[in-house]
Design a protein around this motif. Structure first.
Motif, PDB file in Angstrom:
ATOM      1  N   PHE A 124       0.850  -1.185   0.000  1.00  0.00           N
ATOM      2  CA  PHE A 124       0.000   0.000   0.000  1.00  0.00           C
ATOM      3  C   PHE A 124       0.886   1.236   0.000  1.00  0.00           C
ATOM      4  O   PHE A 124       1.656   1.451   0.940  1.00  0.00           O
ATOM      5  CB  PHE A 124      -0.927  -0.026   1.211  1.00  0.00           C
ATOM      6  CG  PHE A 124      -1.754  -1.282   1.268  1.00  0.00           C
ATOM      7  CD1 PHE A 124      -2.638  -1.586   0.239  1.00  0.00           C
ATOM      8  CD2 PHE A 124      -1.627  -2.172   2.313  1.00  0.00           C
ATOM      9  CE1 PHE A 124      -3.386  -2.749   0.265  1.00  0.00           C
ATOM     10  CE2 PHE A 124      -2.381  -3.347   2.346  1.00  0.00           C
ATOM     11  CZ  PHE A 124      -3.262  -3.634   1.321  1.00  0.00           C
ATOM     12  N   PRO A 125       0.809   2.060  -1.061  1.00  0.00           N
ATOM     13  CA  PRO A 125       1.770   3.152  -1.220  1.00  0.00           C
ATOM     14  C   PRO A 125       1.644   4.247  -0.165  1.00  0.00           C
ATOM     15  O   PRO A 125       2.546   5.054  -0.010  1.00  0.00           O
ATOM     16  CB  PRO A 125       1.447   3.703  -2.614  1.00  0.00           C
ATOM     17  CG  PRO A 125       0.062   3.254  -2.913  1.00  0.00           C
ATOM     18  CD  PRO A 125      -0.133   1.968  -2.176  1.00  0.00           C
ATOM     19  N   TRP A 126       0.514   4.269   0.558  1.00  0.00           N
ATOM     20  CA  TRP A 126       0.319   5.326   1.553  1.00  0.00           C
ATOM     21  C   TRP A 126       0.829   4.910   2.927  1.00  0.00           C
ATOM     22  O   TRP A 126       0.653   5.635   3.893  1.00  0.00           O
ATOM     23  CB  TRP A 126      -1.158   5.714   1.622  1.00  0.00           C
ATOM     24  CG  TRP A 126      -2.063   4.550   1.891  1.00  0.00           C
ATOM     25  CD1 TRP A 126      -2.377   4.045   3.121  1.00  0.00           C
ATOM     26  CD2 TRP A 126      -2.749   3.748   0.939  1.00  0.00           C
ATOM     27  NE1 TRP A 126      -3.205   2.967   2.981  1.00  0.00           N
ATOM     28  CE2 TRP A 126      -3.461   2.758   1.653  1.00  0.00           C
ATOM     29  CE3 TRP A 126      -2.823   3.750  -0.475  1.00  0.00           C
ATOM     30  CZ2 TRP A 126      -4.238   1.789   1.009  1.00  0.00           C
ATOM     31  CZ3 TRP A 126      -3.596   2.789  -1.085  1.00  0.00           C
ATOM     32  CH2 TRP A 126      -4.293   1.828  -0.348  1.00  0.00           C
ATOM     33  N   ARG A 127       1.438   3.733   3.017  1.00  0.00           N
ATOM     34  CA  ARG A 127       1.975   3.289   4.295  1.00  0.00           C
ATOM     35  C   ARG A 127       3.468   3.012   4.165  1.00  0.00           C
ATOM     36  O   ARG A 127       3.922   2.565   3.119  1.00  0.00           O
ATOM     37  CB  ARG A 127       1.280   2.002   4.742  1.00  0.00           C
ATOM     38  CG  ARG A 127      -0.063   2.261   5.347  1.00  0.00           C
ATOM     39  CD  ARG A 127      -0.706   0.985   5.777  1.00  0.00           C
ATOM     40  NE  ARG A 127      -1.950   1.279   6.458  1.00  0.00           N
ATOM     41  CZ  ARG A 127      -2.109   1.177   7.773  1.00  0.00           C
ATOM     42  NH1 ARG A 127      -1.114   0.764   8.534  1.00  0.00           N
ATOM     43  NH2 ARG A 127      -3.255   1.472   8.324  1.00  0.00           N
ATOM     44  N   TYR A 183      -4.868  -4.648  -4.675  1.00  0.00           N
ATOM     45  CA  TYR A 183      -4.852  -4.285  -3.256  1.00  0.00           C
ATOM     46  C   TYR A 183      -5.921  -5.061  -2.501  1.00  0.00           C
ATOM     47  O   TYR A 183      -5.697  -5.549  -1.392  1.00  0.00           O
ATOM     48  CB  TYR A 183      -5.149  -2.789  -3.068  1.00  0.00           C
ATOM     49  CG  TYR A 183      -4.090  -1.847  -3.565  1.00  0.00           C
ATOM     50  CD1 TYR A 183      -2.740  -2.205  -3.540  1.00  0.00           C
ATOM     51  CD2 TYR A 183      -4.424  -0.584  -4.035  1.00  0.00           C
ATOM     52  CE1 TYR A 183      -1.775  -1.330  -3.989  1.00  0.00           C
ATOM     53  CE2 TYR A 183      -3.460   0.295  -4.481  1.00  0.00           C
ATOM     54  CZ  TYR A 183      -2.142  -0.080  -4.457  1.00  0.00           C
ATOM     55  OH  TYR A 183      -1.189   0.797  -4.896  1.00  0.00           O
ATOM     56  N   PRO A 223      -8.110   4.998   2.107  1.00  0.00           N
ATOM     57  CA  PRO A 223      -6.857   5.685   1.759  1.00  0.00           C
ATOM     58  C   PRO A 223      -6.536   5.635   0.273  1.00  0.00           C
ATOM     59  O   PRO A 223      -5.959   6.583  -0.263  1.00  0.00           O
ATOM     60  CB  PRO A 223      -5.784   4.955   2.579  1.00  0.00           C
ATOM     61  CG  PRO A 223      -6.424   3.767   3.155  1.00  0.00           C
ATOM     62  CD  PRO A 223      -7.897   3.948   3.113  1.00  0.00           C
ATOM     63  N   MET A 264      -2.150  11.341   4.378  1.00  0.00           N
ATOM     64  CA  MET A 264      -2.576   9.980   4.109  1.00  0.00           C
ATOM     65  C   MET A 264      -1.464   9.130   3.527  1.00  0.00           C
ATOM     66  O   MET A 264      -1.615   7.937   3.365  1.00  0.00           O
ATOM     67  CB  MET A 264      -3.721   9.973   3.085  1.00  0.00           C
ATOM     68  CG  MET A 264      -5.030  10.448   3.607  1.00  0.00           C
ATOM     69  SD  MET A 264      -5.547   9.597   5.092  1.00  0.00           S
ATOM     70  CE  MET A 264      -6.242   8.121   4.379  1.00  0.00           C
ATOM     71  N   GLN A 265      -0.360   9.756   3.156  1.00  0.00           N
ATOM     72  CA  GLN A 265       0.669   9.033   2.411  1.00  0.00           C
ATOM     73  C   GLN A 265       1.115   7.766   3.117  1.00  0.00           C
ATOM     74  O   GLN A 265       1.274   7.744   4.319  1.00  0.00           O
ATOM     75  CB  GLN A 265       1.850   9.956   2.210  1.00  0.00           C
ATOM     76  CG  GLN A 265       2.626   9.620   0.970  1.00  0.00           C
ATOM     77  CD  GLN A 265       3.784  10.549   0.782  1.00  0.00           C
ATOM     78  OE1 GLN A 265       4.466  10.870   1.740  1.00  0.00           O
ATOM     79  NE2 GLN A 265       3.996  10.994  -0.416  1.00  0.00           N
TER      80      GLN A 265
END
Lengths: 273, 253
Positions: free
Chosen positions: A95-98, B153, B174, B252-253
């Motif tokens: 997940f690119p936001w984590r 995802y 997100p 949110m990154q």
């Protein structure tokens, strides 16, 4: 691996897409049967579209077969079993936001690991893939090879007995995948997991596997099982050994006609060419 | 290399601004355009300061800002909720996404006369037109964000045992957030523009109301001061929502 108990049993599994009688119906897999022993590393290899990934998804409960069934430890697979099975996917599913470590921890949160345990376990599995220094990086800041190692760390963090890997190195260049293959062999020898590994690469299959299952062109059937009698972990000199080369050539012979069949069917080459 | 080129860009921007002001000044010199049609810049800027003292603009500003905030809240809540509900089903997305996109292309300002009949000349009709116009980018972006989250995802999260709530909270939300945020930013801006437009068509108070009544009294210099103020407010709103969007993305990154 004869004699060892089978942990995964694939029992005449078929998978078709589209309704019966529909001219566009595609039979991806046809009555594939296979026993996978505890602690074994089995590679699935075959021409594109032969249903390797489909079979892997059926084993992991992400797809259900049209007929037949898969059992894990005697229980019929009816959906994902996160306590027993972890996936490493071909595409990047971080997940690119984590951050890297938060990605690993999120997998554990999904699986139901207690919050207090997650940090230590995540660090452990990142250390195992050599990325402990990159905990606070975002996936976007990593190279392709590093991302796949993080995906592996996320799967290892789940501490499942079974690991399903769907062409995890397919998108990487050959040099990177060579190194990752060696590291993987060492790592997996330590963990003693049961692993099913889908790949396109003949050398990679022989280098990693205890057994290589060769599938036919569509509809995918099990054509042959090849045993690789060589202890783990395997060193880089195994890659250049005549033993590996002999087995690789045997695989090539087996696959060659299947690949040509696939390509003729798709119209990519002419018959007899 | 980067710094000088950015500075150069700012200098060119400043140059254009100065050139426009210069042309304005030059056009209003004796023998130029009639001051009733185009007042000279200096009295306009002098009049600008009077807005905050003798010619108090605050009550009208308050009316417009209240209308705007109400419209943005209504459009955000309804747009996000409806977008979420539609995104839950692939069938609903196929039915409503093209429908809403089609409605979006209809000039909604044509509804304003109807809203005047329904909600009267006061703030009600402005809130209604602002909400209507801001609703579409918000609902469309919410659908686009939530319904088109990368399947990989979702598969990965499911394989690790994510529950429905975990999937929504930790993956869908997100992943969709930047797209939804863009919809909200556009909604904020178009709501302000349409409320000002509505006020100039028919109203009892507000920034647009002031401008149009000054025009009717042929007080063009004061009208220009008020226009200048409305432009400044629009710029401030734009800067605030753009900044909020960037902040939200980083968070949110």
């Amino acid at each position: 691996m004869s004699g060892a108990e089978a942990v995964i049993r694939v029992d005449s599994v078929s998978q078709a897409f589209g309704a019966e009688g529909d001219p566009r119906r595609v039979v991806a897999l046809e009555s594939a049967s296979l026993d996978i022993a505890r602690g074994e590393l089995l590679c699935l290899i075959g021409p594109s579209g032969c249903g390797k990934s489909t079979l892997l998804n059926i084993i992991g409960g992400l797809a259900s077969p049209t007929t037949g069934q898969v059992t894990i430890d005697g229980h019929v697979v009816r959906g994902p079993s996160p306590q027993k099975v972890a996936f490493v996917f071909q595409e990047n599913t971080l997940f690119p936001w984590r951050t890297v470590i938060d990605n690993v921890k999120l997998g554990m949160a999904f699986q139901g690991v207690a919050k207090s345990e997650r940090q230590e376990r995540a660090l452990q599995s990142l250390r195992a893939v050599g990325l402990a220094d990159f905990c606070d990086h975002y996936p976007g800041q990593l190279s392709g090879g590093m991302k796949q190692r993080v995906q592996l760390a996320r799967a290892l963090g789940l501490k499942t007995e079974i690991l399903l890997m769907d062409e995890p190195f397919a998108a990487l260049d050959e040099q990177t995948r060579m190194v990752l293959g060696e590291d993987l062999s060492v790592l997996l020898a330590q963990t003693g997991k049961t692993i099913v590994f889908v790949t396109h690469s003949l050398a990679e299959a022989v280098f990693l596997a205890d057994r290589v299952a060769v599938l036919t062109a569509r509809p995918g059937r099990l054509k042959k099982l090849i045993h690789v009698e060589e202890g783990h972990p395997r060193k880089s000199n195994f890659m250049t050994s005549s033993k590996l080369n002999g087995l690789r050539n045997e695989l090539y012979e087996l696959l060659h006609e299947e690949i040509r069949k696939t390509m003729i069917e798709r119209g990519e080459v002419r018959e007899g060419a | 290399m980067k710094k000088p080129s950015r500075l150069a860009a700012h200098l060119v921007q400043l140059g254009i601004l100065v050139a426009v002001l210069g042309a304005w000044y030059w056009a209003t010199l004796p023998g130029g355009i009639n001051h009733l049609l185009l007042p000279p810049p200096i009295p306009v800027f002098e009049g600008f300061w009077v807005l905050f003292t003798a010619d108090s603009i605050w009550p009208d500003l308050l009316v417009t800002v209240r209308e705007w905030v109400t419209a943005v809240l209504l459009a955000s809540v309804s747009g996000c909720t409806l977008g979420y509900l539609i995104s839950r089903s692939g069938y609903a997305v196929r039915v409503f996404d093209p429908l809403l996109a089609g409605l979006y292309s209809i000039p909604a300002i044509l509804l304003f006369p109807l809203y005047l009949l329904f909600f009267g000349l006061g703030p009600g009709s402005k809130i209604a037109i602002g909400t209507t116009i801001a609703f579409f980018p918000i609902v469309l972006n919410t659908i686009a964000g939530l319904a088109y989250v990368d399947k990989a995802y979702i598969t990965a999260a499911r394989s690790m045992g994510a529950s429905d709530f975990q999937l929504f909270w930790s993956v869908m939300l997100p992943a969709a957030f930047p797209v939804v945020l863009t919809g909200l930013r556009i909604g904020c801006i178009v709501a302000f523009l349409s409320i000002l437009g509505g006020e100039t068509i028919s109203s009892l108070a507000g920034l647009g109301h002031r401008i149009v009544s000054l025009a009717e009294n042929m007080e063009t210099s004061r009208m220009f001061s008020n226009i200048l103020f409305a432009v400044l407010i629009a710029i401030v709103i734009n800067v605030i929502v753009t900044f909020a969007e960037a902040r939200g993305r980083r968070g949110m990154q």
